[in-house]
Design a protein around this motif. Structure first.
Motif, PDB file in Angstrom:
ATOM      1  N   ARG A  33       0.849  -1.208   0.000  1.00 48.89           N
ATOM      2  CA  ARG A  33       0.000   0.000   0.000  1.00 48.89           C
ATOM      3  C   ARG A  33       0.879   1.250   0.000  1.00 48.89           C
ATOM      4  O   ARG A  33       2.067   1.187   0.324  1.00 48.89           O
ATOM      5  CB  ARG A  33      -0.921  -0.011   1.218  1.00 48.89           C
ATOM      6  N   ILE A  34       0.262   2.385  -0.359  1.00 46.04           N
ATOM      7  CA  ILE A  34       1.037   3.621  -0.545  1.00 46.04           C
ATOM      8  C   ILE A  34       0.350   4.793   0.142  1.00 46.04           C
ATOM      9  O   ILE A  34      -0.841   5.050  -0.101  1.00 46.04           O
ATOM     10  CB  ILE A  34       1.199   3.936  -2.051  1.00 46.04           C
ATOM     11  N   LEU A  35       1.118   5.481   0.980  1.00 47.10           N
ATOM     12  CA  LEU A  35       0.654   6.731   1.587  1.00 47.10           C
ATOM     13  C   LEU A  35       1.490   7.852   0.975  1.00 47.10           C
ATOM     14  O   LEU A  35       2.696   7.934   1.222  1.00 47.10           O
ATOM     15  CB  LEU A  35       0.858   6.669   3.111  1.00 47.10           C
ATOM     16  N   GLY A  36       0.845   8.668   0.133  1.00 50.12           N
ATOM     17  CA  GLY A  36       1.585   9.744  -0.538  1.00 50.12           C
ATOM     18  C   GLY A  36       0.965  11.092  -0.214  1.00 50.12           C
ATOM     19  O   GLY A  36      -0.260  11.197  -0.084  1.00 50.12           O
ATOM     20  N   GLU A  37       1.799  12.109  -0.125  1.00 50.17           N
ATOM     21  CA  GLU A  37       1.295  13.427   0.276  1.00 50.17           C
ATOM     22  C   GLU A  37       0.207  13.946  -0.654  1.00 50.17           C
ATOM     23  O   GLU A  37      -0.777  14.530  -0.196  1.00 50.17           O
ATOM     24  CB  GLU A  37       2.426  14.467   0.332  1.00 50.17           C
ATOM     25  N   GLU A  38       0.387  13.749  -1.958  1.00 49.33           N
ATOM     26  CA  GLU A  38      -0.553  14.365  -2.900  1.00 49.33           C
ATOM     27  C   GLU A  38      -1.830  13.566  -3.087  1.00 49.33           C
ATOM     28  O   GLU A  38      -2.702  13.954  -3.872  1.00 49.33           O
ATOM     29  CB  GLU A  38       0.137  14.648  -4.252  1.00 49.33           C
ATOM     30  N   GLY A  39      -1.964  12.463  -2.385  1.00 46.53           N
ATOM     31  CA  GLY A  39      -3.248  11.764  -2.310  1.00 46.53           C
ATOM     32  C   GLY A  39      -3.543  10.792  -3.442  1.00 46.53           C
ATOM     33  O   GLY A  39      -4.670  10.321  -3.573  1.00 46.53           O
ATOM     34  N   PHE A  40      -2.546  10.447  -4.267  1.00 46.59           N
ATOM     35  CA  PHE A  40      -2.801   9.496  -5.357  1.00 46.59           C
ATOM     36  C   PHE A  40      -2.655   8.041  -4.900  1.00 46.59           C
ATOM     37  O   PHE A  40      -2.922   7.127  -5.658  1.00 46.59           O
ATOM     38  CB  PHE A  40      -1.852   9.769  -6.527  1.00 46.59           C
ATOM     39  N   GLY A  41      -2.218   7.856  -3.665  1.00 45.04           N
ATOM     40  CA  GLY A  41      -2.022   6.491  -3.157  1.00 45.04           C
ATOM     41  C   GLY A  41      -3.305   5.939  -2.551  1.00 45.04           C
ATOM     42  O   GLY A  41      -4.407   6.189  -3.041  1.00 45.04           O
ATOM     43  N   ASP A  42      -3.156   5.186  -1.481  1.00 45.92           N
ATOM     44  CA  ASP A  42      -4.306   4.545  -0.833  1.00 45.92           C
ATOM     45  C   ASP A  42      -4.762   5.367   0.366  1.00 45.92           C
ATOM     46  O   ASP A  42      -4.036   6.208   0.874  1.00 45.92           O
ATOM     47  CB  ASP A  42      -3.878   3.150  -0.353  1.00 45.92           C
ATOM     48  N   GLU A  43      -5.998   5.089   0.801  1.00 44.66           N
ATOM     49  CA  GLU A  43      -6.473   5.607   2.092  1.00 44.66           C
ATOM     50  C   GLU A  43      -5.810   4.736   3.141  1.00 44.66           C
ATOM     51  O   GLU A  43      -6.174   3.567   3.291  1.00 44.66           O
ATOM     52  CB  GLU A  43      -7.990   5.423   2.203  1.00 44.66           C
ATOM     53  N   ILE A  87       5.711   5.179   2.161  1.00 43.07           N
ATOM     54  CA  ILE A  87       5.315   6.531   2.577  1.00 43.07           C
ATOM     55  C   ILE A  87       6.162   7.523   1.780  1.00 43.07           C
ATOM     56  O   ILE A  87       7.397   7.522   1.903  1.00 43.07           O
ATOM     57  CB  ILE A  87       5.497   6.731   4.100  1.00 43.07           C
ATOM     58  N   ILE A  88       5.498   8.334   0.964  1.00 45.54           N
ATOM     59  CA  ILE A  88       6.217   9.110  -0.051  1.00 45.54           C
ATOM     60  C   ILE A  88       5.892  10.603   0.002  1.00 45.54           C
ATOM     61  O   ILE A  88       4.725  10.987  -0.005  1.00 45.54           O
ATOM     62  CB  ILE A  88       5.849   8.592  -1.462  1.00 45.54           C
ATOM     63  N   ASP A  89       6.941  11.398   0.032  1.00 46.10           N
ATOM     64  CA  ASP A  89       6.790  12.829  -0.235  1.00 46.10           C
ATOM     65  C   ASP A  89       7.559  13.092  -1.532  1.00 46.10           C
ATOM     66  O   ASP A  89       8.787  13.065  -1.555  1.00 46.10           O
ATOM     67  CB  ASP A  89       7.383  13.652   0.918  1.00 46.10           C
ATOM     68  N   PRO A  90       6.833  13.317  -2.636  1.00 41.33           N
ATOM     69  CA  PRO A  90       7.524  13.421  -3.936  1.00 41.33           C
ATOM     70  C   PRO A  90       8.486  14.592  -3.995  1.00 41.33           C
ATOM     71  O   PRO A  90       9.560  14.497  -4.596  1.00 41.33           O
ATOM     72  CB  PRO A  90       6.379  13.593  -4.935  1.00 41.33           C
ATOM     73  N   ILE A  91       8.094  15.723  -3.390  1.00 40.11           N
ATOM     74  CA  ILE A  91       9.019  16.853  -3.239  1.00 40.11           C
ATOM     75  C   ILE A  91       8.800  17.430  -1.846  1.00 40.11           C
ATOM     76  O   ILE A  91       7.729  17.960  -1.543  1.00 40.11           O
ATOM     77  CB  ILE A  91       8.790  17.959  -4.298  1.00 40.11           C
ATOM     78  N   ASP A  92       9.786  17.291  -0.996  1.00 37.78           N
ATOM     79  CA  ASP A  92       9.718  17.930   0.320  1.00 37.78           C
ATOM     80  C   ASP A  92      10.478  19.249   0.211  1.00 37.78           C
ATOM     81  O   ASP A  92      11.658  19.249  -0.136  1.00 37.78           O
ATOM     82  CB  ASP A  92      10.340  17.046   1.399  1.00 37.78           C
ATOM     83  N   GLY A  93       9.758  20.332   0.521  1.00 45.11           N
ATOM     84  CA  GLY A  93      10.362  21.656   0.320  1.00 45.11           C
ATOM     85  C   GLY A  93       9.917  22.247  -1.010  1.00 45.11           C
ATOM     86  O   GLY A  93      10.717  22.816  -1.753  1.00 45.11           O
TER      87      GLY A  93
END
Ligand code: IPD
Ligand code: CA
Ligand code: CA
Length: 265
Positions: free
Chosen positions: A64-74, A84-90
């Protein structure tokens, strides 16, 4: 679980994502705001998250995927394997400075950190850890963190916490800032965490961060003996927003006990 194999894929994808981000410097960004006018997101944040999600779904369909921009799973628990992904932090730095931002990617299994990767794209620095196998910067192993006093320490924190704000009595941090050798503010939690890992700073304090800001950094710092809690000294759950205190061993306890005593905030 074949963590080496998962790690190999993850590292490859992070490097590819870094190339995409670098290419985007030549293009016009589409910038939008989220919760407030200073909470920014670009088409690149979204594209990079989707890039990771497509790769993970194809190669590891049970994860499963928890991504900041919400394209992953609930994601409401960390059972099984969760990325757990932040595609761009900062993102603000990405937009304004084209530096001081990072990709942050972590893999957890049943709530325990397994793989942490943070890529400082502009400086070409990859920080990486597999739990139990040490932490590395550009494949060079980082030494374990040693103790340091507040007087000898550089502390990363945001100036916001020294002005009246709704999260903390702003007077509380003044003695710490006064005592420390210096303070820094980079505007990217992921890099501020790995700067603790490399000793560029000695502690990092924030009043509110999300799981994707801290999930990879926590694994990398944990491998080096650094301590990661919220400002009450409680472990993070990597599911909810929380405050953060990460520091060298010893220094963490000093800051907690002598400057952030319970009940004062
Ligand atoms: C932000 C950065 C920033 C921190 C914010 C985060 P974003 O992440 O890490 O340093 O102070 O709280 O939200 O939005 O750029 O991914
Ligand atoms: Ca972030
Ligand atoms: Ca982000």
């Amino acid at each position: 679980m074949d963590w080496e194999n998962i790690d190999l894929h993850a590292k490859q994808w992070v490097m590819e994502a870094g190339d995409k981000i670098r290419d985007s410097f030549q293009k016009t960004l589409n910038i939008q705001t989220k919760s407030n006018p200073n909470d920014l997101v670009t088409n690149i944040d979204k594209e990079i998250e989707q890039f990771f999600i497509n790769k993970i779904r194809k190669n590891f369909p049970n994860h499963r995927i928890l991504g900041e921009e919400g394209f992953g799973d609930e994601v409401s628990n960390l059972d099984g394997v969760v990325w757990i992904i932040d595609p761009i932090d900062g993102t603000m730095n990405f937009i304004h400075q084209q530096r001081n931002f990072a990709i942050s990617l972590a893999v957890y299994e049943n709530g325990k950190g397994k793989i942490g990767i943070i890529y400082d794209v502009a400086h070409g620095e990859v920080y990486h850890a597999i739990t139990g196998k040490g932490a590395f910067m550009n494949d060079i192993q980082l030494p374990a963190l040693s103790m340091r006093t507040v007087k000898e320490s550089i502390i990363a924190l945001n100036a916001t916490w020294l002005m009246e704000n709704r999260r903390i009595d702003h007077n509380l941090l003044i003695p710490l800032v006064r005592e420390a050798r210096g303070t820094r503010s980079y505007g990217t939690a992921a890099l501020e965490m790995v700067f603790v890992a490399t000793g560029r700073v000695d502690a990092y304090i924030s009043m509110r961060l999300s799981p994707w800001d801290v999930a990879a950094g926590a694994i990398i710092i944990g491998e080096l003996g650094g301590v990661i809690t919220n400002l009450r000294g409680v472990r993070l759950d990597f599911l909810s927003s929380d405050s953060l205190l990460v520091a060298r061993p010893g220094l963490h306890q000093t800051i907690l006990n002598e400057y952030l005593k319970e009940g004062k905030w």
